[in-house]
Write a protein that holds these residues in place. Structure first.
Motif, mmCIF file in Angstrom:
data_model
loop_
_atom_site.group_PDB
_atom_site.id
_atom_site.type_symbol
_atom_site.label_atom_id
_atom_site.label_comp_id
_atom_site.label_asym_id
_atom_site.label_seq_id
_atom_site.Cartn_x
_atom_site.Cartn_y
_atom_site.Cartn_z
ATOM 1 N N TYR A 244 1.395 -1.166 0.354
ATOM 2 C CA TYR A 244 -0.296 0.179 -0.088
ATOM 3 C C TYR A 244 0.631 1.382 0.300
ATOM 4 O O TYR A 244 0.234 2.057 0.371
ATOM 5 C CB TYR A 244 -1.195 -0.135 1.003
ATOM 6 C CG TYR A 244 -1.942 -1.776 0.983
ATOM 7 C CD1 TYR A 244 -3.570 -1.300 0.522
ATOM 8 C CD2 TYR A 244 -1.523 -2.275 1.563
ATOM 9 C CE1 TYR A 244 -3.180 -2.341 0.407
ATOM 10 C CE2 TYR A 244 -2.552 -3.257 2.292
ATOM 11 C CZ TYR A 244 -3.528 -3.579 1.041
ATOM 12 O OH TYR A 244 -4.180 -4.639 1.335
ATOM 13 N N VAL A 245 2.474 0.995 0.753
ATOM 14 C CA VAL A 245 2.969 2.532 -0.067
ATOM 15 C C VAL A 245 2.444 3.028 -1.029
ATOM 16 O O VAL A 245 3.035 2.113 -2.033
ATOM 17 C CB VAL A 245 4.712 1.597 0.218
ATOM 18 C CG1 VAL A 245 5.606 2.868 -0.034
ATOM 19 C CG2 VAL A 245 4.548 1.392 1.336
ATOM 20 N N GLU A 246 2.447 4.298 -0.978
ATOM 21 C CA GLU A 246 2.298 5.177 -2.262
ATOM 22 C C GLU A 246 0.773 5.188 -3.150
ATOM 23 O O GLU A 246 0.520 5.579 -3.961
ATOM 24 C CB GLU A 246 3.351 5.023 -3.308
ATOM 25 C CG GLU A 246 5.311 5.482 -3.415
ATOM 26 C CD GLU A 246 5.046 6.834 -3.067
ATOM 27 O OE1 GLU A 246 4.682 6.933 -3.509
ATOM 28 O OE2 GLU A 246 5.977 6.576 -2.276
ATOM 29 N N LYS A 247 0.085 4.216 -2.330
ATOM 30 C CA LYS A 247 -1.267 4.420 -2.492
ATOM 31 C C LYS A 247 -2.070 5.136 -1.856
ATOM 32 O O LYS A 247 -1.845 5.384 -0.808
ATOM 33 C CB LYS A 247 -1.777 2.807 -2.524
ATOM 34 C CG LYS A 247 -0.627 1.628 -3.515
ATOM 35 C CD LYS A 247 -1.656 2.175 -5.028
ATOM 36 C CE LYS A 247 -0.753 1.160 -5.328
ATOM 37 N NZ LYS A 247 -0.676 1.204 -6.551
ATOM 38 N N ARG A 248 -3.173 5.872 -2.226
ATOM 39 C CA ARG A 248 -4.203 6.808 -1.292
ATOM 40 C C ARG A 248 -4.766 5.037 -0.186
ATOM 41 O O ARG A 248 -5.709 4.592 -0.578
ATOM 42 C CB ARG A 248 -4.513 7.707 -2.475
ATOM 43 C CG ARG A 248 -4.180 8.868 -3.384
ATOM 44 C CD ARG A 248 -4.578 9.594 -3.469
ATOM 45 N NE ARG A 248 -6.018 10.180 -3.276
ATOM 46 C CZ ARG A 248 -5.523 10.845 -2.377
ATOM 47 N NH1 ARG A 248 -3.641 11.411 -2.488
ATOM 48 N NH2 ARG A 248 -6.536 11.840 -1.336
ATOM 49 N N ILE B 116 -9.493 10.428 7.974
ATOM 50 C CA ILE B 116 -7.497 11.487 6.979
ATOM 51 C C ILE B 116 -7.970 10.362 5.482
ATOM 52 O O ILE B 116 -7.865 9.239 5.787
ATOM 53 C CB ILE B 116 -6.498 11.140 7.877
ATOM 54 C CG1 ILE B 116 -6.820 11.754 8.894
ATOM 55 C CG2 ILE B 116 -5.718 11.657 6.754
ATOM 56 C CD1 ILE B 116 -6.927 13.272 9.025
ATOM 57 N N VAL B 117 -7.176 11.374 4.688
ATOM 58 C CA VAL B 117 -7.279 10.519 3.041
ATOM 59 C C VAL B 117 -5.603 10.994 2.833
ATOM 60 O O VAL B 117 -5.598 12.746 2.683
ATOM 61 C CB VAL B 117 -8.350 11.480 2.020
ATOM 62 C CG1 VAL B 117 -7.644 10.210 0.831
ATOM 63 C CG2 VAL B 117 -9.453 10.496 2.751
ATOM 64 N N VAL C 251 3.298 7.505 7.661
ATOM 65 C CA VAL C 251 3.846 9.039 7.530
ATOM 66 C C VAL C 251 2.572 8.311 6.247
ATOM 67 O O VAL C 251 2.972 8.374 5.664
ATOM 68 C CB VAL C 251 5.610 9.036 7.313
ATOM 69 C CG1 VAL C 251 5.606 10.608 6.732
ATOM 70 C CG2 VAL C 251 6.109 9.160 8.673
ATOM 71 N N MET C 252 2.162 9.845 6.182
ATOM 72 C CA MET C 252 1.543 9.970 4.541
ATOM 73 C C MET C 252 1.255 11.658 4.581
ATOM 74 O O MET C 252 1.741 12.493 4.937
ATOM 75 C CB MET C 252 -0.180 9.802 5.143
ATOM 76 C CG MET C 252 -0.487 8.867 5.573
ATOM 77 S SD MET C 252 -2.200 7.858 5.866
ATOM 78 C CE MET C 252 -2.355 8.486 4.847
ATOM 79 N N GLU C 253 1.446 11.438 2.994
ATOM 80 C CA GLU C 253 1.511 13.176 2.941
ATOM 81 C C GLU C 253 0.093 13.230 1.862
ATOM 82 O O GLU C 253 -0.672 12.435 1.268
ATOM 83 C CB GLU C 253 2.882 13.011 2.145
ATOM 84 C CG GLU C 253 3.034 12.120 0.669
ATOM 85 C CD GLU C 253 4.137 12.871 -0.028
ATOM 86 O OE1 GLU C 253 4.824 12.184 -1.000
ATOM 87 O OE2 GLU C 253 5.470 13.535 0.637
ATOM 88 N N ASP C 254 -0.015 14.990 1.333
ATOM 89 C CA ASP C 254 -1.188 14.780 1.084
ATOM 90 C C ASP C 254 -2.556 14.307 0.901
ATOM 91 O O ASP C 254 -3.633 14.349 0.599
ATOM 92 C CB ASP C 254 -1.045 14.344 -1.153
ATOM 93 C CG ASP C 254 0.383 14.934 -2.146
ATOM 94 O OD1 ASP C 254 0.616 15.994 -1.300
ATOM 95 O OD2 ASP C 254 0.507 14.125 -2.295
ATOM 96 N N CYS C 255 -2.346 14.760 1.705
ATOM 97 C CA CYS C 255 -3.224 14.529 3.052
ATOM 98 C C CYS C 255 -4.762 15.656 3.680
ATOM 99 O O CYS C 255 -4.262 17.254 3.332
ATOM 100 C CB CYS C 255 -3.135 14.257 4.493
ATOM 101 S SG CYS C 255 -2.132 12.676 4.705
ATOM 102 N N SER C 256 -5.809 15.096 2.936
ATOM 103 C CA SER C 256 -6.990 15.993 3.902
ATOM 104 C C SER C 256 -7.793 15.240 4.767
ATOM 105 O O SER C 256 -7.186 14.252 5.091
ATOM 106 C CB SER C 256 -7.724 15.954 2.132
ATOM 107 O OG SER C 256 -7.477 16.673 1.434
#
Length: 86
Positions: A14-18, A29-30, A43-48
């Protein structure tokens, strides 16, 4: 006495998956998974953060960027992107 936590989730596919992460306190969180450890700290990026306006089902996304989520606050996670099993 048996552990309450059980086995750690294998998140390498799931790394690099949304992912959509449901946290304690009904927070959602998405974002894109960048890394994790044996305690399921993420650790997640581009989160909303997903919130709802009033008593309606109208979703509102608040961009929050890169976040670190502590593993014991994760209630549920779902993959949004398609996974290919290699």
């Amino acid at each position: 006495m048996a552990s309450k936590q059980g086995y750690c989730a294998d998140l390498k596919n799931y790394v690099e998956k949304r992912l959509e992460i449901l946290l304690n306190g009904k927070r959602t969180i998405v974002g894109r998974l960048r890394g994790y450890d044996q305690f399921m700290n993420l650790v997640m990026e581009d989160c909303s953060e997903v919130t709802f306006k009033g008593n309606t089902n109208e979703k509102e996304l608040n961009e929050i960027g890169t976040v670190m989520i502590r593993g014991n606050s994760v209630m549920r996670w779902d993959c949004i992107d398609k996974i290919s099993n290699k």
